[in-house]
Design a protein around this motif. Structure first.
Motif, PDB file in Angstrom:
ATOM      1  N   VAL A  21      48.956  40.459  72.455  1.00  0.00           N
ATOM      2  CA  VAL A  21      47.694  41.045  72.004  1.00  0.00           C
ATOM      3  C   VAL A  21      47.597  40.933  70.491  1.00  0.00           C
ATOM      4  CG1 VAL A  21      47.501  42.650  73.959  1.00  0.00           C
ATOM      5  CG2 VAL A  21      48.608  43.410  71.847  1.00  0.00           C
ATOM      6  N   SER A  22      46.376  40.995  69.997  1.00  0.00           N
ATOM      7  CA  SER A  22      46.172  40.905  68.549  1.00  0.00           C
ATOM      8  C   SER A  22      46.649  42.195  67.884  1.00  0.00           C
ATOM      9  CB  SER A  22      44.690  40.690  68.243  1.00  0.00           C
ATOM     10  OG  SER A  22      43.945  41.847  68.575  1.00  0.00           O
ATOM     11  N   PRO A  23      46.901  42.153  66.576  1.00  0.00           N
ATOM     12  CA  PRO A  23      47.354  43.363  65.874  1.00  0.00           C
ATOM     13  C   PRO A  23      46.365  44.523  65.996  1.00  0.00           C
ATOM     14  CG  PRO A  23      47.752  41.435  64.520  1.00  0.00           C
ATOM     15  CD  PRO A  23      46.960  40.972  65.707  1.00  0.00           C
ATOM     16  N   SER A  24      45.067  44.221  66.002  1.00  0.00           N
ATOM     17  CA  SER A  24      44.083  45.299  66.107  1.00  0.00           C
ATOM     18  C   SER A  24      44.125  45.960  67.483  1.00  0.00           C
ATOM     19  CB  SER A  24      42.680  44.780  65.797  1.00  0.00           C
ATOM     20  OG  SER A  24      42.311  43.775  66.712  1.00  0.00           O
ATOM     21  N   VAL A  25      44.409  45.203  68.519  1.00  0.00           N
ATOM     22  CA  VAL A  25      44.538  45.765  69.862  1.00  0.00           C
ATOM     23  C   VAL A  25      45.875  46.495  69.989  1.00  0.00           C
ATOM     24  CG1 VAL A  25      44.697  45.210  72.322  1.00  0.00           C
ATOM     25  CG2 VAL A  25      43.008  44.058  70.901  1.00  0.00           C
ATOM     26  N   TYR A  26      46.910  45.955  69.376  1.00  0.00           N
ATOM     27  CA  TYR A  26      48.233  46.581  69.438  1.00  0.00           C
ATOM     28  C   TYR A  26      48.205  48.007  68.896  1.00  0.00           C
ATOM     29  CZ  TYR A  26      53.095  47.689  68.619  1.00  0.00           C
ATOM     30  OH  TYR A  26      54.308  48.313  68.613  1.00  0.00           O
ATOM     31  N   GLU A  27      47.365  48.268  67.897  1.00  0.00           N
ATOM     32  CA  GLU A  27      47.264  49.617  67.326  1.00  0.00           C
ATOM     33  C   GLU A  27      46.935  50.654  68.401  1.00  0.00           C
ATOM     34  OE1 GLU A  27      44.599  49.816  63.997  1.00  0.00           O
ATOM     35  OE2 GLU A  27      45.488  48.049  63.062  1.00  0.00           O
ATOM     36  N   TYR A  28      46.162  50.269  69.406  1.00  0.00           N
ATOM     37  CA  TYR A  28      45.782  51.208  70.459  1.00  0.00           C
ATOM     38  C   TYR A  28      46.934  51.513  71.421  1.00  0.00           C
ATOM     39  CZ  TYR A  28      40.950  50.450  69.034  1.00  0.00           C
ATOM     40  OH  TYR A  28      39.783  50.377  68.312  1.00  0.00           O
ATOM     41  N   ILE A  29      47.824  50.560  71.609  1.00  0.00           N
ATOM     42  CA  ILE A  29      48.883  50.742  72.611  1.00  0.00           C
ATOM     43  C   ILE A  29      50.271  50.922  71.988  1.00  0.00           C
ATOM     44  CG2 ILE A  29      47.621  49.540  74.426  1.00  0.00           C
ATOM     45  CD1 ILE A  29      49.386  47.068  73.872  1.00  0.00           C
ATOM     46  N   ALA A  30      50.338  50.991  70.674  1.00  0.00           N
ATOM     47  CA  ALA A  30      51.640  51.070  69.992  1.00  0.00           C
ATOM     48  C   ALA A  30      52.455  52.285  70.429  1.00  0.00           C
ATOM     49  CB  ALA A  30      51.430  51.096  68.481  1.00  0.00           C
ATOM     50  N   ASP A  31      51.832  53.392  70.754  1.00  0.00           N
ATOM     51  CA  ASP A  31      52.552  54.607  71.123  1.00  0.00           C
ATOM     52  C   ASP A  31      52.856  54.705  72.618  1.00  0.00           C
ATOM     53  OD1 ASP A  31      52.483  55.411  68.477  1.00  0.00           O
ATOM     54  OD2 ASP A  31      50.598  56.503  68.723  1.00  0.00           O
ATOM     55  N   CYS A  32      52.410  53.756  73.402  1.00  0.00           N
ATOM     56  CA  CYS A  32      52.650  53.782  74.850  1.00  0.00           C
ATOM     57  C   CYS A  32      54.102  53.426  75.144  1.00  0.00           C
ATOM     58  CB  CYS A  32      51.716  52.806  75.568  1.00  0.00           C
ATOM     59  SG  CYS A  32      49.975  53.268  75.440  1.00  0.00           S
ATOM     60  N   VAL A  33      54.676  54.169  76.078  1.00  0.00           N
ATOM     61  CA  VAL A  33      56.078  53.913  76.420  1.00  0.00           C
ATOM     62  C   VAL A  33      56.224  53.147  77.730  1.00  0.00           C
ATOM     63  CG1 VAL A  33      57.021  55.840  75.095  1.00  0.00           C
ATOM     64  CG2 VAL A  33      56.291  56.204  77.457  1.00  0.00           C
ATOM     65  N   THR A  34      55.125  53.007  78.489  1.00  0.00           N
ATOM     66  CA  THR A  34      55.180  52.228  79.719  1.00  0.00           C
ATOM     67  C   THR A  34      54.029  51.230  79.749  1.00  0.00           C
ATOM     68  OG1 THR A  34      53.784  53.709  81.033  1.00  0.00           O
ATOM     69  CG2 THR A  34      56.151  54.196  80.995  1.00  0.00           C
ATOM     70  N   TYR A  35      54.233  50.201  80.529  1.00  0.00           N
ATOM     71  CA  TYR A  35      53.202  49.182  80.715  1.00  0.00           C
ATOM     72  C   TYR A  35      51.941  49.795  81.335  1.00  0.00           C
ATOM     73  CZ  TYR A  35      50.884  45.083  82.741  1.00  0.00           C
ATOM     74  OH  TYR A  35      49.963  44.134  83.095  1.00  0.00           O
ATOM     75  N   ASP A  36      52.120  50.632  82.349  1.00  0.00           N
ATOM     76  CA  ASP A  36      50.981  51.248  83.020  1.00  0.00           C
ATOM     77  C   ASP A  36      50.167  52.125  82.065  1.00  0.00           C
ATOM     78  OD1 ASP A  36      51.555  50.010  85.433  1.00  0.00           O
ATOM     79  OD2 ASP A  36      52.804  51.674  86.142  1.00  0.00           O
ATOM     80  N   ALA A  37      50.841  52.849  81.182  1.00  0.00           N
ATOM     81  CA  ALA A  37      50.143  53.677  80.197  1.00  0.00           C
ATOM     82  C   ALA A  37      49.334  52.800  79.243  1.00  0.00           C
ATOM     83  CB  ALA A  37      51.138  54.533  79.419  1.00  0.00           C
ATOM     84  N   ALA A  38      49.901  51.676  78.833  1.00  0.00           N
ATOM     85  CA  ALA A  38      49.200  50.753  77.944  1.00  0.00           C
ATOM     86  C   ALA A  38      47.966  50.175  78.635  1.00  0.00           C
ATOM     87  CB  ALA A  38      50.128  49.635  77.495  1.00  0.00           C
TER      88      ALA A  38
END
Length: 150
Positions: A21-38
């Motif tokens: 994913v792009s860096p701007s999208v990564y900001e949204y999922i950076a704190d997720c600890v599981t794939y499903d949460a992301a």
């Protein structure tokens, strides 16, 4: 699809997602600890719920355009119908949905139609109650203005 193709390698799905994913999208999922949460975060971000009432209005009012072939017209009707949330219902429920759609479609007041189309889902009784309340409020408002001018 990519994860399915490399499933034999047993990749870390979250790490793989973060890598692609792009860096701007990564900001949204950076704190997720599981794939499903992301995936849930991304779905909430990018997948917006469809307005069933408006989709039905679009389907009911769609007309063939000049120069549009019958095949193209039918394909467009099928595309628009995907957001209508059709489901198996009784004949009575089906009739009420058609009456609701015709009711909204035939309203003279564009303001009342707009307010009804704000609802994502709407049954006939609720549509009629809301329309009646809005109509009465509009009539009372006009009467109030006339009384103030006298």
């Amino acid at each position: 699809m990519f994860l399915t193709c490399i499933s034999a390698l047993a990749p870390d799905k979250l790490a793989t997602l973060c890598s692609f994913v792009s860096p701007s999208v990564y900001e949204y999922i950076a704190d997720c600890v599981t794939y499903d949460a992301a995936i849930l975060v991304l779905q909430d971000l990018y997948i917006k719920p469809k307005n069933e009432v408006f989709s039905r209005h679009l389907l009911a009012t769609r007309r063939q355009h000049s120069g549009e072939s019958l095949d193209e017209y039918l394909q467009e009707l099928r595309r628009v119908s995907k957001d209508c949330n059709f489901k198996v219902v009784t004949a009575t429920a089906n009739r009420d949905e058609y009456i609701r759609d015709a009711f909204i479609n035939g309203l003279l007041s564009s303001m009342i139609r707009q307010r009804l189309l704000e609802s994502k889902t709407l049954d006939l009784a609720t549509a009629f109650d809301q329309a009646r309340a809005l109509d009465l409020a509009q009539i009372n408002s006009e009467s109030y203005l006339r009384l103030r001018l006298v």
